[in-house]
Scaffold this active site. Structure first.
Site, PDB file in Angstrom:
ATOM      1  N   GLU A 238       0.821  -1.228  -0.019  1.00 39.65           N
ATOM      2  CA  GLU A 238      -0.027   0.169   0.021  1.00 39.65           C
ATOM      3  C   GLU A 238       0.984   1.040  -0.091  1.00 39.65           C
ATOM      4  O   GLU A 238       1.599   1.497   0.903  1.00 39.65           O
ATOM      5  CB  GLU A 238      -1.021  -0.047   1.353  1.00 39.65           C
ATOM      6  N   CYS A 272      -2.463   9.507   2.493  1.00 38.62           N
ATOM      7  CA  CYS A 272      -2.106   8.756   1.226  1.00 38.62           C
ATOM      8  C   CYS A 272      -3.099   9.317   0.157  1.00 38.62           C
ATOM      9  O   CYS A 272      -2.853   9.201  -0.964  1.00 38.62           O
ATOM     10  CB  CYS A 272      -1.735   7.251   1.203  1.00 38.62           C
TER      11      CYS A 272
HETATM   12  P1  NAD Z   1       8.303   4.859   4.522  1.00 39.76           P
HETATM   13  O1  NAD Z   1       8.521   4.059   3.602  1.00 39.76           O
HETATM   14  O2  NAD Z   1       9.512   5.856   4.975  1.00 39.76           O
HETATM   15  O3  NAD Z   1       8.238   3.882   5.878  1.00 39.76           O
HETATM   16  C1  NAD Z   1       7.294   2.957   6.146  1.00 39.76           C
HETATM   17  C2  NAD Z   1       7.773   1.973   7.005  1.00 39.76           C
HETATM   18  O4  NAD Z   1       8.747   1.196   6.363  1.00 39.76           O
HETATM   19  C3  NAD Z   1       8.297   2.495   8.520  1.00 39.76           C
HETATM   20  O5  NAD Z   1       7.918   1.580   9.446  1.00 39.76           O
HETATM   21  C4  NAD Z   1       9.763   2.353   8.210  1.00 39.76           C
HETATM   22  O6  NAD Z   1      10.451   2.114   9.352  1.00 39.76           O
HETATM   23  C5  NAD Z   1       9.817   0.933   7.242  1.00 39.76           C
HETATM   24  N1  NAD Z   1      11.381   0.853   6.481  1.00 39.76           N
HETATM   25  C6  NAD Z   1      11.944   1.819   6.140  1.00 39.76           C
HETATM   26  N2  NAD Z   1      12.919   1.055   5.148  1.00 39.76           N
HETATM   27  C7  NAD Z   1      12.567  -0.213   5.627  1.00 39.76           C
HETATM   28  C8  NAD Z   1      13.219  -1.235   4.879  1.00 39.76           C
HETATM   29  N3  NAD Z   1      14.395  -0.905   4.053  1.00 39.76           N
HETATM   30  N4  NAD Z   1      12.703  -2.373   4.990  1.00 39.76           N
HETATM   31  C9  NAD Z   1      11.802  -2.596   5.998  1.00 39.76           C
HETATM   32  N5  NAD Z   1      11.158  -1.674   6.229  1.00 39.76           N
HETATM   33  C10 NAD Z   1      11.475  -0.403   6.195  1.00 39.76           C
HETATM   34  O7  NAD Z   1       7.050   5.563   4.736  1.00 39.76           O
HETATM   35  P2  NAD Z   1       6.534   6.804   5.578  1.00 39.76           P
HETATM   36  O8  NAD Z   1       7.079   8.076   5.693  1.00 39.76           O
HETATM   37  O9  NAD Z   1       6.571   6.212   7.005  1.00 39.76           O
HETATM   38  O10 NAD Z   1       4.960   6.734   5.205  1.00 39.76           O
HETATM   39  C11 NAD Z   1       4.401   7.654   4.301  1.00 39.76           C
HETATM   40  C12 NAD Z   1       4.104   6.902   2.928  1.00 39.76           C
HETATM   41  O11 NAD Z   1       3.192   6.027   3.338  1.00 39.76           O
HETATM   42  C13 NAD Z   1       3.551   7.879   2.020  1.00 39.76           C
HETATM   43  O12 NAD Z   1       4.166   7.901   0.655  1.00 39.76           O
HETATM   44  C14 NAD Z   1       1.906   7.466   1.895  1.00 39.76           C
HETATM   45  O13 NAD Z   1       1.383   8.091   0.713  1.00 39.76           O
HETATM   46  C15 NAD Z   1       2.335   6.177   2.166  1.00 39.76           C
HETATM   47  N6  NAD Z   1       1.021   5.676   2.622  1.00 39.76           N
HETATM   48  C16 NAD Z   1       0.188   4.822   1.940  1.00 39.76           C
HETATM   49  C17 NAD Z   1      -0.984   4.220   2.231  1.00 39.76           C
HETATM   50  C18 NAD Z   1      -2.025   3.575   1.528  1.00 39.76           C
HETATM   51  O14 NAD Z   1      -2.908   3.138   1.912  1.00 39.76           O
HETATM   52  N7  NAD Z   1      -1.637   3.224   0.179  1.00 39.76           N
HETATM   53  C19 NAD Z   1      -1.547   4.584   3.606  1.00 39.76           C
HETATM   54  C20 NAD Z   1      -0.741   5.365   4.333  1.00 39.76           C
HETATM   55  C21 NAD Z   1       0.706   5.843   3.944  1.00 39.76           C
END
Ligand code: NAD
Length: 525
Positions: A238, A272
């Site tokens: 997502e 998002c």
């Molecule tokens: P992010 O990708 O920076 O981090 C998300 C999660 O992934 C965190 O828990 C982080 O610690 C973890 N993570 C980071 N690097 C990783 C790796 N290499 N391996 C495994 N886990 C890792 O995103 P964010 O800044 O926390 O969230 C914002 C983003 O999420 C925005 O782009 C938003 O659009 C998206 N989002 C999408 C939805 C949806 O339903 N499509 C919902 C909410 C947020």
């Protein structure tokens, strides 16, 4: 917001006050492996329960949430700075209602599905929905409760156990989830939370899990997809969005603008499915801009002491502020007008960014092509509906979109041509909280679906079992003869052709010989 210290702790900061409130230890690789090991052991007895028994446990969690709703709101409000009304309507409504709905629906949806095979009426098939096993959930900070909860509810109803890795920015919400399941009487290790950053998330993927649900940015999502492919496990992704709002010439301007404000500024635009770009027909463009500025200037921004004090909360981190500022500066440089907002709010220790209206935006600007994730509303005029559809489909994202018009049929025609996982007519965002509607994206916005019946079945491996119903007829077996060849040919014509083919198949059977029509053609091939 977090700050990592040398001893591997996360320091939680309230973005509405700037205060550091808690210090939480980051889980080691061994902690992650142990959690997955415990989850695997617990999964056997959890899966052995009937779906009805698992549903009863879920209803206990629902009751716990309702009985402790005020303290839960307080924890989420203090960690994220979210407006209390948004904690209630964005974070709690969805999971509480999903528990109620799916505790009722899951026993039927997960029971074996039996069906008849028309080619071999002497056999029967059934699909059994088996749990995947141990599910890893990696979640973001913007909805630290509702996103993982929605996924956990479906995962455990389907007989899986869960290890959750919440965002490093909102670890308290993740720990709260684990506590809620424990206090509601869930058996040990069915839902566990491990706290940490990207490295901890990577350690979870390295551990022997069976399915991963990742919600976050496109860049991290692609790393997760590659890892999942290497391990040959399934992944639900997502990811980000750049959601368009198309305002048709006949839209009710006053209501549509109220919708645009909610779509663009709810949760300070850190959604998002935020309205991230607005396309307005040129015939109503100036009127629309005037109304947007008027309504935006009525919004109240700050940290609410009691519910209803304010409409817009803070921005979670400095990193987000940098992106918002960069997009606004780029838009200004390329000719856009900032009609209101555009700056950090002064006189507060919190990190509040003013709701910002950007007029005369175009697709050369970052604010129209990249996810901003802030309280900005870039608006661009268009001339024809065809052009609006092209513009809406012109980014790499496809999460949600909205179409606004008084004419529902016309809006429906436009909606059906938008490339997005969800298209909403005359509203925005809100279906994420609806238990019955699937949620997920197309293009860079991800793959797979959460929520709804589809989202429940995503946590299962459908196992097909086929069995004889009354006699054994072994049509496919040896020896292969001209007689069996002719039989199959007649059979295919009889059961899978049009009326003429069927008649020919029937005649072939009647003479117990092959049908000869078309033979010449076959020979020529
Ligand atoms: P992010 O990708 O920076 O981090 C998300 C999660 O992934 C965190 O828990 C982080 O610690 C973890 N993570 C980071 N690097 C990783 C790796 N290499 N391996 C495994 N886990 C890792 O995103 P964010 O800044 O926390 O969230 C914002 C983003 O999420 C925005 O782009 C938003 O659009 C998206 N989002 C999408 C939805 C949806 O339903 N499509 C919902 C909410 C947020």
């Amino acid at each position: 917001m977090i700050k990592k210290s040398k001893e591997s702790f996360l320091h939680v900061q309230n973005p509405a006050t700037g205060e550091y409130t808690e210090k939480i230890k980051i889980a080691s690789k061994e902690d992650v492996e142990n959690a997955v090991k415990k989850a695997r052991e617990a999964q056997k007895s959890w899966a052995a329960l009937s779906v009805k028994e698992r549903s009863k446990y879920i209803l206990k969690v629902r009751n716990y949430l309702l009985d402790h709703i005020d303290s839960i709101i307080e924890t989420l409000h203090n960690e994220t700075g979210k407006i209390q009304m948004e904690v209630l309507s964005h974070e709690l409504l969805g999971p509480i209602d999903t528990m109620y709905q799916y505790a009722k629906k899951a026993p039927r949806l997960l029971s074996p599905q039996k069906f008849f095979l028309h080619l071999v009426p002497y056999k029967r098939s059934e699909i059994h929905y088996k749990p995947k096993g141990v599910v890893g959930i990696i979640s973001p900070w913007n909805f630290p409760f509702t996103i993982p909860m929605g996924e956990i509810i479906m995962a455990v109803l389907a007989g899986n156990t869960v290890v959750l890795k919440p965002s490093e920015i909102t670890p308290l919400s993740g720990l709260l989830i684990e506590k809620i399941f424990k206090r509601s009487g869930f058996p040990d290790a069915i839902v566990q939370t491990i706290v940490g950053d990207g490295k901890t998330g990577a350690a979870l993927l390295d551990a022997p899990i069976d399915h991963i649900v990742f919600t976050g940015s496109v860049n991290t999502g692609k790393i997760i997809a590659v890892k999942a492919a290497e391990k040959m496990i399934t992944a639900t992704l997502e990811l980000g969005g750049k959601d368009p709002m198309i305002v048709l010439p006949d839209a009710d301007i006053q209501r549509t603008v109220r919708g645009a404000l909610f779509g663009a500024f709810a949760n300070s635009g850190q959604v998002c499915a935020s309205v991230e770009r607005v396309y307005v027909h040129s015939s109503i463009y100036e009127k629309f801009l005037d109304e947007v500025v008027f309504q935006t200037n009525q919004l109240r921004q700050g940290k609410d002491r009691v519910a209803g004090d304010f409409d817009i909360g803070p921005i979670i981190s400095e990193k987000q502020i940098d992106t918002i500022k960069r997009h606004i500066a780029d838009a200004k440089k390329k000719g856009a007008r900032i009609l209101t907002g555009g700056n950090l709010k002064k006189g507060t220790k919190g990190r509040f960014f003013e709701p910002t209206v950007i007029a005369d935006a175009n697709h050369s600007m970052e604010c129209m092509m990249e996810e901003t994730f802030g309280p900005t509303m870039p608006i661009m005029p268009y001339e024809t509906i065809e052009e609006a559809i092209l513009l809406a489909n012109a980014t790499a994202f496809g999460l949600t979109a909205s179409v606004w018009s008084k004419d529902r049929k016309k809006a429906m025609k436009v909606a059906s041509r938008i490339e997005a996982g969800t298209v909403i007519i005359n509203d925005a965002i809100y279906t994420h909280a609806m238990a019955e509607t699937p949620w997920g994206g197309v293009k860079n916005s991800g793959m797979g679906r959460v929520h709804s019946d589809m989202g429940l079945l995503e946590f299962t491996n459908p196992i097909h079992i086929n069995k004889p119903a009354w006699i054994n007829i072994d049509l496919w077996w040896y020896p292969y003869t001209m007689r069996s060849f002719n039989f199959f040919k007649n059979f295919i014509f009889l059961f899978s052709g049009n009326m003429v083919h069927r008649l020919k198949g029937l005649l072939g059977f009647a003479s117990w010989n092959t049908i000869t029509f078309g033979k010449k053609k076959d020979d020529e091939l």
